[in-house]
Scaffold this active site. Structure first.
Site, PDB file in Angstrom:
ATOM      1  N   GLU A 168      51.890 -47.676  -6.041  1.00  0.00           N
ATOM      2  CA  GLU A 168      53.251 -47.611  -5.476  1.00  0.00           C
ATOM      3  C   GLU A 168      54.270 -48.470  -6.210  1.00  0.00           C
ATOM      4  O   GLU A 168      55.048 -49.178  -5.583  1.00  0.00           O
ATOM      5  CB  GLU A 168      53.196 -47.988  -3.981  1.00  0.00           C
ATOM      6  CG  GLU A 168      52.287 -47.070  -3.189  1.00  0.00           C
ATOM      7  CD  GLU A 168      52.145 -47.471  -1.722  1.00  0.00           C
ATOM      8  OE1 GLU A 168      52.829 -48.402  -1.269  1.00  0.00           O
ATOM      9  OE2 GLU A 168      51.336 -46.824  -1.013  1.00  0.00           O
ATOM     10  N   ASN A 211      48.527 -44.702  -8.691  1.00  0.00           N
ATOM     11  CA  ASN A 211      48.498 -44.060  -7.375  1.00  0.00           C
ATOM     12  C   ASN A 211      49.850 -44.250  -6.672  1.00  0.00           C
ATOM     13  O   ASN A 211      50.401 -45.349  -6.668  1.00  0.00           O
ATOM     14  CB  ASN A 211      47.383 -44.735  -6.547  1.00  0.00           C
ATOM     15  CG  ASN A 211      47.056 -44.022  -5.251  1.00  0.00           C
ATOM     16  OD1 ASN A 211      46.790 -42.816  -5.246  1.00  0.00           O
ATOM     17  ND2 ASN A 211      47.059 -44.754  -4.143  1.00  0.00           N
ATOM     18  N   HIS A 248      50.519 -38.087   1.919  1.00  0.00           N
ATOM     19  CA  HIS A 248      50.765 -38.310   3.351  1.00  0.00           C
ATOM     20  C   HIS A 248      51.871 -37.334   3.752  1.00  0.00           C
ATOM     21  O   HIS A 248      53.055 -37.595   3.524  1.00  0.00           O
ATOM     22  CB  HIS A 248      51.217 -39.757   3.603  1.00  0.00           C
ATOM     23  CG  HIS A 248      50.166 -40.777   3.280  1.00  0.00           C
ATOM     24  ND1 HIS A 248      48.992 -40.881   4.000  1.00  0.00           N
ATOM     25  CD2 HIS A 248      50.101 -41.718   2.315  1.00  0.00           C
ATOM     26  CE1 HIS A 248      48.265 -41.868   3.499  1.00  0.00           C
ATOM     27  NE2 HIS A 248      48.909 -42.386   2.470  1.00  0.00           N
ATOM     28  N   GLU A 276      44.943 -39.851  -0.512  1.00  0.00           N
ATOM     29  CA  GLU A 276      45.095 -40.411   0.849  1.00  0.00           C
ATOM     30  C   GLU A 276      45.587 -39.340   1.814  1.00  0.00           C
ATOM     31  O   GLU A 276      46.469 -39.583   2.649  1.00  0.00           O
ATOM     32  CB  GLU A 276      46.085 -41.591   0.839  1.00  0.00           C
ATOM     33  CG  GLU A 276      45.716 -42.698  -0.127  1.00  0.00           C
ATOM     34  CD  GLU A 276      46.653 -43.901  -0.085  1.00  0.00           C
ATOM     35  OE1 GLU A 276      47.476 -43.998   0.841  1.00  0.00           O
ATOM     36  OE2 GLU A 276      46.555 -44.748  -0.986  1.00  0.00           O
ATOM     37  N   ASP A 278      46.640 -36.960   4.601  1.00  0.00           N
ATOM     38  CA  ASP A 278      46.724 -36.741   6.048  1.00  0.00           C
ATOM     39  C   ASP A 278      47.998 -35.939   6.299  1.00  0.00           C
ATOM     40  O   ASP A 278      48.950 -36.021   5.518  1.00  0.00           O
ATOM     41  CB  ASP A 278      46.657 -38.039   6.875  1.00  0.00           C
ATOM     42  CG  ASP A 278      47.593 -39.145   6.423  1.00  0.00           C
ATOM     43  OD1 ASP A 278      48.609 -38.852   5.766  1.00  0.00           O
ATOM     44  OD2 ASP A 278      47.322 -40.318   6.756  1.00  0.00           O
TER      45      ASP A 278
END
Ligand code: 9MR
Length: 352
Positions: A168, A211, A248, A276, A278
């Site tokens: 990030e 990432n 996400h 990651e 979701d």
């Protein structure tokens, strides 16, 4: 149970049925299972492995003692990312004093169950102890950062498939530039390159990933900024092997351009991974679209969901995962398995 072993038995039994049919009842091949069925597994990990991919999840060490949790983990997943245990605020809470206990618990679990590991994460502005964020001297911060990377990677050497070396580092919004952080502000733009070079020296066998979140939509400035960095790294020989797309997502799932984004990054010569995943409310269609984007990209090597049951999620109010809080499979689970090339029907036949 190790899904690969499970698959192995199923494939073996399908093959022996086929062989028996050929010998004993020539001409009765139509009674044998369809050949493609032999390639259909009953779990996410085993099915992903059919195309050389993995299917992983974030794991919290504190939940491993919950047998519903670890039962699903060991049945379905063949890659593990520690949700918090490898982050700086756990591993080096005070300077030079390292604590790998919680992460070691997860790594041992993975080793005992034939699961591989993604390491998450070495350099990140968040979950960073105050003693690091208050450093103002560049030489001090450089040596602290490199020592953190080297010590943590050495500890886990040989046991990590891929590391999120830097997490990030790009800003939200329209700038396409790095975000403000102690690393950026004290070391300047070169800190990301320095972290990757240090990581390559520490464990040359591990894949090194950048990432980030909100880099799934191709036209976004943030996506373009990360793309330019990876292109620059590849052109100058800065060691980078993969890009992680956190994914996400909101209720609609991935942006329409997601597959384009994955394939454009892959074309730079890096692996891409969904790291990651979701999705708010876990619509089956949204999961299908996400898994398909990876399956349609040759260098998309695997998918990790950010938790097992909805109750394990950092955004549990959104019910974003593949398993309900009681451990049962949600419709999104069947969608993901189907998009990987498996069938829920095959699952019913093999698991009874
Ligand atoms: O899921 C993690 C949650 O338990 C932590 O409280 C949180 C702290 O920042 O981090 C969550 O994981 C994050 C991941 O490490 C990096 N990308 C965003 C994830 C969700 O916030």
């Amino acid at each position: 149970m190790n899904p690969l072993k499970r698959l192995g038995r199923r494939r073996a039994s399908v093959l022996s049925v086929l062989a028996l049919a050929a010998v004993v009842t020539p001409g009765a091949a139509s009674a044998a299972p369809d050949a493609p069925d032999a390639l259909r597994a009953s779990t996410l990990g085993a099915q992903a492995a059919q195309s050389g991919r993995y299917f992983g999840t974030a794991v919290a060490a504190g939940r491993l003692g919950d047998s519903t949790y670890s039962g699903i983990l060991d049945r379905e997943f063949n890659m593990i990312t520690p949700e918090n245990e490898m982050k700086w605020d756990t591993t080096e809470r005070s300077r030079g004093s390292f604590n790998f206990g919680p992460a070691d618990q997860i790594v041992s679990h993975a080793a005992a169950h034939g699961q591989r590991m993604r390491g998450h994460t070495l350099v990140w502005h968040s979950q960073l102890p105050g003693w690091v964020s208050s450093i103002t001297d560049a030489n001090t911060l450089r040596s602290v950062m490199n020592n953190h990377i080297t010590t943590e990677m050495n500890h886990f050497k040989g046991r990590i498939y891929a590391w999120d070396v830097v997490n990030e580092a790009f800003a939200d919004g329209g700038s396409g530039q790095h975000r403000s952080s102690v690393f950026q502000n004290v070391l300047g733009n070169g800190f990301i390159e320095e972290a990757f070079r240090t990581a390559r020296n520490a464990d040359p066998a591990a894949k090194l990933c950048y990432n980030d979140y909100n880099i799934e939509n191709w036209s976004d400035a943030k996506t373009q900024g990360v793309y330019r960095m990876v292109r620059d790294f590849k052109s100058r020989g800065v060691p980078i092997d993969c890009v992680g797309f956190q994914s996400h997502f909101g209720t609609g799932g991935p942006p329409a351009s997601f597959q384009t984004t994955l394939s454009n990054f892959a074309a730079l010569g890096v692996d891409v991974q969904i790291t990651e995943l979701d999705i708010a409310q876990a619509s089956p269609t949204a999961y299908t679209n996400t898994v398909r984007a990876c399956m349609n990209t040759a260098r998309c090597t695997g998918i990790t969901v950010w938790g097992i049951r909805d109750s394990d999620s950092w955004r549990s109010g959104d019910n974003p995962l593949l398993f309900a809080s009681n451990g049962s499979k949600k419709p999104a689970y069947n969608a993901a398995l189907t998009a990987l090339g498996g069938t829920p029907a095959a699952a019913a036949r093999t698991s009874g």
